[in-house]
Every structure is written in structure tokens, then in C-alpha cells.
Write an enzyme that holds these catalytic residues in place. Structure first.
Site, PDB file in Angstrom:
ATOM      1  CB  CYS A 132      -0.960   0.002   1.185  1.00  0.00           C
ATOM      2  SG  CYS A 132      -0.221  -0.601   2.720  1.00  0.00           S
ATOM      3  CG  HIS A 171      -1.115   3.932   4.640  1.00  0.00           C
ATOM      4  ND1 HIS A 171      -1.781   3.582   5.784  1.00  0.00           N
ATOM      5  CD2 HIS A 171      -0.603   2.773   4.138  1.00  0.00           C
ATOM      6  CE1 HIS A 171      -1.685   2.272   5.967  1.00  0.00           C
ATOM      7  NE2 HIS A 171      -0.986   1.755   4.980  1.00  0.00           N
TER       8      HIS A 171
END
Ligand code: NAP
Length: 339
Positions: free
Chosen positions: A129, A244
Site C-alpha cells: 500500500c 496512509h
């Protein structure tokens, strides 16, 4: 042109469920959809009731495309079933790290290296990710100005660890707020009201680095086909539920102003610029969570380098960092007649 496919999603955790949601949302041409996990049950996904089946070697019979989002490692779904599924004729897009660095497995972010899909042998890997959101920004900068080196620090949400980690943060917040001691199972430290620079396990290959940091280094080099790109990463877990963030510093080969970089990123597919620091506008997890793009802001010259830039990057790690990227790979396979 109007062909439809038998599709399986392996894993009904955070990523698996999001894959199902995104396949439906984007009208992927599905003839049948199977959801597989460790045990049979009913699950509600995107407001619909689905039967989840236990994964067995026979689960992949007549399945054209399988998106794997089961736990990584020895007993995980990918190691147990992926190669066998490929041998039986299923095209597998794997979300975990088990096969990403294998030379015969394309590691793909469609906006960056979709041409590598042509070399697939039935198994394609979805990158980590944090890597996905970083290469979405690095690739257009490399093309416009050339990259000399990259330094990144991440601020990673608990959803990146899976549903147990989300529950751990919820439980610890409730415990702290009611004066109780919070139990800890998933992480090496309490995650509520805390941060720690520790994601994965210690690497043998890069002494002192944790494996998440090594993934960012090695996967970025593979995706961008820049095997010698100097890059360093520090990955930090933060008490954020989803989304994130990354503080990215790049040194460029050709000098570029912040505005020139902003313009390049405005034109980059899948990237959105949110950069008005005078108004407090820059991407933050609660705002970008649930969105598809990778968001950038705080773009500025870095005075520590002759031609350096600092960039703040944020993305929904379950969407672009995992499920959406996998579905985009599947869509690209259709476009290139590879499925
Ligand atoms: N979360 C992210 O941001 C992110 C980003 C990139 C990559 N990934 C990777 O994506 C994968 C899934 O992540 P997640 O966040 O969805 O994890 P999760 O919420 O913990 O869910 C894991 C799922 O895998 C299933 N599973 C585990 N072992 C299995 C096996 N042997 N056979 C079949 N199914 C199995 C589990 O089944 P049960 O439901 O029956 O327990 C569960 O549905 C992991 O490899 C992770 O590293 C995650």
C-alpha cells in the site's frame, strides 16, 4: 467484447470486502462471483448478502480471475492456493507480498507500468500500500525531471494491518477513555495515543530496517524499473483508522520549482493536488479516506538539496493501496486482451 468472467475474491477481510465493493461499483463484467475465506458463513458487503465459502483447492474450477486478499505467509491463502489456481487456468492477482519480487511476476500499478502485464504467466502482484501511493507520485516526477534519490517517512493507518488491528485501536481508545488498561494483541506497543517506527519484522537483507521499509525500497525499484534508485524509508504506525500519509523528499536530476512539480502532478493520472497551505489545505486521512486518487500537498523546494522537493502524500490504503489497484489491474488486463 461483451464477455463476462467467473470471478473469485479470496479473503473477506478489509481488503477482500473492498474488492467486492469496487468490482460491483465499477461494473466489472462478472458472470459469477465467489467469495472465499477460511470458513463458510454469510457476510453483508455493499449492502448485499453474500455466501462466503471455505477455500479449497477445488474452489478455483472454472474461475477465470481470482483476486487474492488472504493473509500473507506460509499458511496464508496465496501460498496455499495461488500457484495451484494458476496451474488450473485461473488468472491470479495477488494482493500480498508472497510473490511480488519473483522475476516472472509483474508488480503493477496501472498508471505507472501497465505494459509489464504483457509478460504475465498467470500470476500478477499488487504492490504494498505505501509503495503504490509513493510510485504514483514518483513516476511522473521521474518522467519530467529524473530522480536522483528518494527519502520517505510514512504515517500508516491501522487498517493497513487488517480488521484485528482496527478493533485493537477501537478497544484501546475505549479502554483509555474509561481509565482501564488496554489489552494489546496485534502490535508491539499500544497504538492508541501512540506512534512507533516498527512495521513488519527486522530485515536480514537491510540491517536495521523493518520489512515494510524494505518492501518500499525493493518494490519501488521494480515497478519503476530503476534497480539502482537510491531510496530510504522509515515506516511509522500511527493511531489513524484509515488513510496512509507520507512525507516524501526527492532529489531531482533536472532542477524544478515547486510550481513546475505541482503542474506535473496535476496532470498525472490518478493524482490530485490539494495544496493551499495558506488556507490550511493539504490532504489529511479523514478527508481522503473513501476516495480513489492519491492526494498531494505541501509541495515545496527542499533547501537541504540543490534540486530537492518535499511533498506530502496521502491515499486510502484499502482502496488505491490495495483493492482498487487490484481491480484496475483486472480492468487493464481486459483492455489489453490478456484475460
Ligand atoms: N489492509 C491494507 O491496507 C493492505 C494493503 C495492501 C495489501 N494488503 C494485504 O492484503 C491481504 C489482506 O489484508 P486485509 O487487511 O484484508 O486482512 P484481514 O482483514 O485480516 O483479512 C484477512 C482475510 O484473509 C482470509 N484468510 C486468511 N488465511 C486464509 C487462507 N489460508 N485461505 C483463505 N482465506 C484466508 C481471512 O479469512 P476469515 O475471514 O475466514 O478469517 C480474512 O477474510 C494481506 O496479505 C495484506 O498484507 C493489505
Amino acid at each position: 467484447m461483451n464477455r463476462k468472467y467467473n470471478v473469485a475474491v479470496v479473503g473477506a477481510g478489509l481488503v477482500g470486502k473492498k474488492m467486492v465493493e469496487i468490482l460491483l461499483e465499477r461494473n466489472f463484467p462478472i458472470a459469477s462471483l465467489k467469495i472465499l475465506a477460511t470458513r463458510q458463513r454469510q457476510e453483508i458487503i455493499a449492502g448485499r448478502n453474500f455466501s462466503v465459502e471455505e477455500t479449497t483447492p477445488g474452489s478455483f474450477k472454472d474461475v477465470h480471475l481470482a483476486l487474492f486478499a488472504g493473509t500473507e505467509g506460509e499458511k496464508g491463502a496465496s501460498k496455499t492456493f495461488a500457484r495451484q489456481a494458476v496451474a488450473g487456468g485461473t488468472l491470479v492477482i495477488d494482493n500480498g507480498s508472497d510473490f511480488r519480487m519473483e522475476p516472472d511476476v509483474p508488480l503493477v500499478v496501472p498508471e505507472v507500468n501497465k505494459e509489464t502485464l504483457q509478460q504475465h504467466h498467470g500470476l500478477i502482484a499488487n504492490p504494498n500500500c505505501s509503495t503504490i501511493q509513493m510510485v504514483m507520485v514518483l513516476a511522473p516526477l521521474e518522467q519530467a525531471f529524473g530522480l536522483k534519490r528518494v527519502i520517505v517517512s510514512t504515517y500508516q493507518a491501522v487498517s493497513g494491518t487488517g480488521r484485528e488491528a482496527v478493533e485493537e485501536l477501537q478497544n484501546q481508545i475505549q479502554a483509555y477513555c474509561s481509565g482501564r488498561t488496554a489489552a494489546r494483541r496485534v502490535y508491539p506497543h499500544p497504538i492508541a495515543f501512540n506512534v512507533f517506527p516498527h512495521i513488519g519484522s527486522l530485515s536480514e537483507e537491510f540491517p536495521g530496517y523493518y520489512t515494510e521499509e524494505v518492501k518500499m525500497i525493493r518494490e519501488t525499484r521494480k515497478i519503476m524499473n530503476l534497480p539502482d534508485l537510491p531510496i530510504s524509508a522509515t515506516c511509522v504506525r500511527v493511531p489513524v483508522f484509515n488513510g496512509h500519509c507520507e512525507s516524501l523528499t526527492v532529489e531531482l536530476k533536472k532542477p524544478a520549482t515547486a510550481e513546475a512539480a505541482r503542474q506535473v502532478l496535476r496532470e498525472a493520472p490518478g493524482v490530485s493536488v490539494l495544496d493551499a497551505p495558506e488556507k490550511g489545505v493539504y490532504p489529511v486521512p479523514v478527508e481522503i479516506s473513501g476516495k480513489d486518487d492519491v492526494f498531494v500537498g505541501r509541495i515545496r523546494s527542499n533547501p537541504a538539496f540543490e534540486s530537492g522537493l518535499d511533498i506530502w502524500v496521502a491515499a486510502d490504503n484499502i482502496r488505491k493501496g490495495a483493492a482498487l489497484n487490484a481491480v484496475q489491474i483486472a480492468e487493464e488486463l481486459l483492455r489489453q486482451n490478456l484475460l
